[in-house]
Structures are given as C-alpha cells and as structure tokens.
Design an enzyme around this catalytic site. Structure first.
Site, PDB file in Angstrom:
ATOM      1  N   THR A 125       0.792  -1.372  -0.097  1.00 47.19           N
ATOM      2  CA  THR A 125       0.052  -0.006  -0.034  1.00 47.19           C
ATOM      3  C   THR A 125       1.031   1.210  -0.048  1.00 47.19           C
ATOM      4  O   THR A 125       1.683   1.230   0.667  1.00 47.19           O
ATOM      5  CB  THR A 125      -1.026   0.144   1.185  1.00 47.19           C
ATOM      6  OG1 THR A 125      -1.672   1.461   1.258  1.00 47.19           O
ATOM      7  CG2 THR A 125      -0.510  -0.187   2.665  1.00 47.19           C
ATOM      8  N   ASP A 127      -0.144   3.856   1.429  1.00 43.97           N
ATOM      9  CA  ASP A 127      -0.470   4.518   2.677  1.00 43.97           C
ATOM     10  C   ASP A 127       0.766   4.131   3.873  1.00 43.97           C
ATOM     11  O   ASP A 127       0.571   4.915   4.691  1.00 43.97           O
ATOM     12  CB  ASP A 127      -1.907   3.890   3.141  1.00 43.97           C
ATOM     13  CG  ASP A 127      -2.923   4.243   2.073  1.00 43.97           C
ATOM     14  OD1 ASP A 127      -2.506   5.436   1.215  1.00 43.97           O
ATOM     15  OD2 ASP A 127      -3.772   4.078   2.040  1.00 43.97           O
ATOM     16  N   MET A 169      -2.442  11.834  -0.602  1.00 43.93           N
ATOM     17  CA  MET A 169      -3.187  10.501  -0.256  1.00 43.93           C
ATOM     18  C   MET A 169      -2.816   9.770   1.299  1.00 43.93           C
ATOM     19  O   MET A 169      -1.859  10.613   1.839  1.00 43.93           O
ATOM     20  CB  MET A 169      -3.178   9.342  -1.367  1.00 43.93           C
ATOM     21  CG  MET A 169      -4.143   9.546  -2.501  1.00 43.93           C
ATOM     22  SD  MET A 169      -4.110   8.227  -3.497  1.00 43.93           S
ATOM     23  CE  MET A 169      -5.640   8.675  -4.553  1.00 43.93           C
ATOM     24  N   ARG A 265      -3.729  28.612  -3.794  1.00 42.22           N
ATOM     25  CA  ARG A 265      -4.188  27.592  -4.433  1.00 42.22           C
ATOM     26  C   ARG A 265      -3.829  26.077  -4.055  1.00 42.22           C
ATOM     27  O   ARG A 265      -2.945  26.001  -3.153  1.00 42.22           O
ATOM     28  CB  ARG A 265      -3.436  27.624  -5.948  1.00 42.22           C
ATOM     29  CG  ARG A 265      -3.619  29.002  -6.534  1.00 42.22           C
ATOM     30  CD  ARG A 265      -4.977  29.229  -7.196  1.00 42.22           C
ATOM     31  NE  ARG A 265      -5.096  30.481  -7.913  1.00 42.22           N
ATOM     32  CZ  ARG A 265      -4.554  30.529  -8.922  1.00 42.22           C
ATOM     33  NH1 ARG A 265      -4.364  29.863  -9.677  1.00 42.22           N
ATOM     34  NH2 ARG A 265      -4.853  31.794  -9.828  1.00 42.22           N
ATOM     35  N   HIS A 271      -4.322  10.336  -8.138  1.00 43.83           N
ATOM     36  CA  HIS A 271      -3.780   8.784  -8.342  1.00 43.83           C
ATOM     37  C   HIS A 271      -2.429   8.929  -9.239  1.00 43.83           C
ATOM     38  O   HIS A 271      -1.740   7.896  -9.300  1.00 43.83           O
ATOM     39  CB  HIS A 271      -4.841   8.324  -9.477  1.00 43.83           C
ATOM     40  CG  HIS A 271      -5.961   7.843  -8.669  1.00 43.83           C
ATOM     41  ND1 HIS A 271      -7.105   8.820  -8.431  1.00 43.83           N
ATOM     42  CD2 HIS A 271      -6.304   6.638  -7.700  1.00 43.83           C
ATOM     43  CE1 HIS A 271      -7.927   7.982  -7.613  1.00 43.83           C
ATOM     44  NE2 HIS A 271      -7.503   6.960  -7.299  1.00 43.83           N
ATOM     45  N   GLN A 273      -0.066   9.447  -7.635  1.00 44.78           N
ATOM     46  CA  GLN A 273       0.966   8.984  -6.726  1.00 44.78           C
ATOM     47  C   GLN A 273       1.126   7.504  -6.582  1.00 44.78           C
ATOM     48  O   GLN A 273       1.731   6.920  -5.703  1.00 44.78           O
ATOM     49  CB  GLN A 273       0.598   9.309  -5.379  1.00 44.78           C
ATOM     50  CG  GLN A 273       0.543  10.842  -4.712  1.00 44.78           C
ATOM     51  CD  GLN A 273      -0.440  11.603  -3.716  1.00 44.78           C
ATOM     52  OE1 GLN A 273      -0.195  11.391  -2.510  1.00 44.78           O
ATOM     53  NE2 GLN A 273      -1.729  11.577  -4.125  1.00 44.78           N
TER      54      GLN A 273
HETATM   55  O1  F6P Z   1      -5.127   2.952  -0.117  1.00 45.96           O
HETATM   56  C1  F6P Z   1      -4.495   3.395  -1.188  1.00 45.96           C
HETATM   57  C2  F6P Z   1      -5.086   4.799  -1.621  1.00 45.96           C
HETATM   58  O2  F6P Z   1      -4.519   5.405  -2.577  1.00 45.96           O
HETATM   59  C3  F6P Z   1      -5.682   5.740  -0.438  1.00 45.96           C
HETATM   60  O3  F6P Z   1      -4.493   6.642  -0.266  1.00 45.96           O
HETATM   61  C4  F6P Z   1      -6.729   6.620  -1.205  1.00 45.96           C
HETATM   62  O4  F6P Z   1      -7.608   7.306   0.156  1.00 45.96           O
HETATM   63  C5  F6P Z   1      -7.621   5.605  -1.585  1.00 45.96           C
HETATM   64  O5  F6P Z   1      -6.505   4.392  -2.079  1.00 45.96           O
HETATM   65  C6  F6P Z   1      -8.278   5.812  -3.013  1.00 45.96           C
HETATM   66  O6  F6P Z   1      -8.804   4.776  -3.371  1.00 45.96           O
HETATM   67  P1  F6P Z   1      -9.561   4.731  -4.900  1.00 45.96           P
HETATM   68  O7  F6P Z   1      -8.418   4.780  -6.012  1.00 45.96           O
HETATM   69  O8  F6P Z   1     -10.280   3.532  -5.002  1.00 45.96           O
HETATM   70  O9  F6P Z   1     -10.659   5.892  -5.127  1.00 45.96           O
END
Ligand code: F6P
Length: 341
Positions: A125, A127, A169, A265, A271, A273
C-alpha cells in the site's frame, strides 16, 4: 504444487515485481505451477484466471500497476462468497494462494485462512499503514512522486508569491504527508493523527512569506481541522465501508485566503501518486517479499504475512497485519515541527 496469485485493493508500484519474483523462484527452484487470479478477490470468486509463468512475467519488473488487475471486491459481502472461492480454487487445482494487498485484501485473507484456505499474505500500500511491517512497497515511490511535485511547486509559488497547498493520499494515516513534507521542505505538514488549527497554519504561512519564501503546505487527504470536519467527496461507501476522501486541501486554501489575504491555491496529487514505475527501494522490497512468500509456501507456513523488520524479511501472523492501523507516532510528527513556519 499449483499456486494462485492475486492483487487486491488500490494498485501501487511494485505489484508486478512481487508477481515476477514469486513465479521466478517458484518455477526455477521448486517446479511449481502458477495461476493468476484477475482483479483481486473477484478472480477466485468468479473463476477469472490468467496464465502466470516465466514467459508472461518477463519484463514486468519496472511496470507500474498490476498485470493481474485489481478491485475492491469483498467476498464476505457476496452471497455464498466463501463457498464460491473455495469451489473455484478447487476447480483450478490450487494448493496455496498468495494474496498481495493492503488492509482490506489481507483482512479477507485472514478470514479465509481461518476457514481453511491455505494463504500467504504480501503487504502492499502506498499508505504504509499496515501493522507489523516497517514498510510496505509502493510507499517509497509515492513519497518520491509527492516530493518531486513539492519541489516543482516551490518555484512557481515563489514566482507568484502564493501559498500552495498540496493534498496527498494516505487515507487515515499521515505517512505520505510526513515523509514528502519533510523531504520537500514544507512550511507545515498536516496529518490525520493530529487535528490542526487553521490560525496556526496561517501564522506559519505569514512567517514563511516574511522569510522571503513562499509557503508550501502539505496536507493529508484525511487531515481534520480542530473546528471542522473531515472532507469527503460523497457519502457512498465501498465494499469495505470506506468513504472517498479529498477536498480538505481546497477547503484549507479558502481559509488561508480569507484569513491572511494572501493568494492560496491547491494541487491535489491524487492517483498520480500511485501510478508509474516503482522506485529502486520498492522494486527490491517487492522482489524480496515475492521470494520469501514462495519460501513460506514451500515450508507450508500458511496464515502468515511476509514483513520487513529492519532490513530482514520476517514472517508474521496474517491477522497481526490488520489488527490495528499503523499510524504516525506523535513523537515522530513532532520532530518535523521545528521546520514549520
Ligand atoms: O489505499 C490507497 C489509496 O490510494 C488511499 O491513499 C486513497 O484514499 C484510496 O486508495 C483511493 O482509492 P480509490 O482509488 O479506490 O479511490
């Protein structure tokens, strides 16, 4: 021995490196056969497979995403989901399953293990919030992407004398914000673990302007103001009960403009990331996880997750990965405060 492999949840750089390493070692060292299950738990649930062998896994090491596809399917929310998975695994002649995923995917793997499915977990992940592993692969790449974005934002912020808020994220953990904020020299870093004061942020913004530089504020998508709420895109929940986050960056820019009179701003990295090629660190970590997952299968040590402890790959109980969220320790966050303002 036939081994099933699946990747579930949000994708991240390094998934293909795990698949490649597991197949390479499994085939060359033990003569195992592999079956790829498509799109996370949807694959074994619906019997969606693809060929996984030396040929189909060549050249994928630097590729982002996952050749297997992914989804946030929760078999425990589907009628007879577990029976369907067991049937399809039996039909495909699967002796063991390698589940590569985060909180949700490994949570399902833990429950299936208790129901007799032979499974090994691999933690992924961006995260970095999985318990019992020092790092998950994907995190380092994502921090580097965010850091590069912050570097770029510094020059344009300074040219225009603006405050720029960068929303990153991480869901309910502030790891990406903390690491990219430190690496990128942010004027302040706001994480979900510590509620923030808008007035304090405005003080930091003013003092960074006074020093002759323009402030970059790094905020995690799950950060919460002391006098406000978490921002969500809408109220719909996914199959694991998660809301879609984002919006706090824009909210904060408006507050900064209103309170300081300075133009502010927001850039939401989103995504970006999660996409693209993995960093060297993630390629190595993912590769080692893949190799050790196969050793665990060979040892018959099921119900375990491979994990990074220091520089060693350890094997820990699968259940321990998800028993709590690994959030940023407050002392660690406090170390970075010296740079705020
Ligand atoms: O868990 C990984 C992650 O990228 C989180 O950081 C983010 O909140 C979530 O997934 C976004 O998920 P999705 O791409 O399903 O909207």
């Amino acid at each position: 021995m036939r081994i099933g492999v699946l990747t579930g949840g949000g994708d991240c750089p390094g998934l293909n490196a795990v698949i490649r390493a597991a197949v390479r070692k499994g085939v060359k060292e033990y003569g195992y056969e592999f079956v790829g299950f498509r799109d996370g738990w949807k694959g074994p649930l619906e019997g969606l497979t693809m060929e996984l062998n030396l040929a189909t896994t060549r050249g994928i090491l630097p590729r982002g995403g996952t050749i297997l596809g992914s989804s946030r399917t929760n078999p425990f929310k589907i009628e007879n989901g577990v029976e369907k998975i067991k049937d399809n695994l039996a039909k495909a002649g699967i002796d063991a399953l390698i589940a590569i995923g985060g909180e949700d995917t490994l949570g399902v793997a833990t429950k299936l293990d208790a129901l007799g499915v032979k499974v090994i977990g691999v933690p992924k992940t961006i995260d970095n919030d999985l318990n019992n592993t020092d790092y998950t692969f994907g995190f380092d790449t994502s921090v580097n992407i965010a850091m590069e974005a912050i570097d770029r934002l510094h020059t344009t912020a300074e040219s225009h004398h603006r405050a720029l808020v960068v929303e990153v994220m991480g869901r309910h953990a502030g790891w990406i914000a903390l690491h990219s904020g430190i690496a990128g020299g942010a004027a302040c870093i706001l994480i979900p673990e510590v509620k923030f004061s808008v007035d304090k942020v405005c003080e930091w913004v003013e003092s960074r302007f006074k020093s002759g530089f323009a402030p970059i504020i790094v905020i995690a998508e799950g950060a919460i103001p002391q006098d406000g709420d978490m921002q969500t895109k809408d109220q719909t929940l996914d199959a694991f009960g998660h809301v879609k986050l984002s919006g706090i960056g824009e909210w904060l820019s408006q507050q900064i403009e209103a309170k300081t009179g300075k133009e502010a701003r927001t850039s939401v990295l989103g995504h970006i990331q999660r996409g693209g090629t993995p960093s060297a660190f993630d390629r190595v970590l993912a590769t080692r996880f893949g190799l050790h997952a196969i050793t665990a299968v060979h040892d018959g040590d099921f119900g375990k997750m491979v994990a990074l402890h220091g520089t060693n790959i350890a094997r820990v109980p699968l259940a321990s990965a998800t028993e709590k969220l690994k959030t940023v320790p407050i002392e660690l966050y406090k170390e970075s405060e010296i740079f705020f303002g």
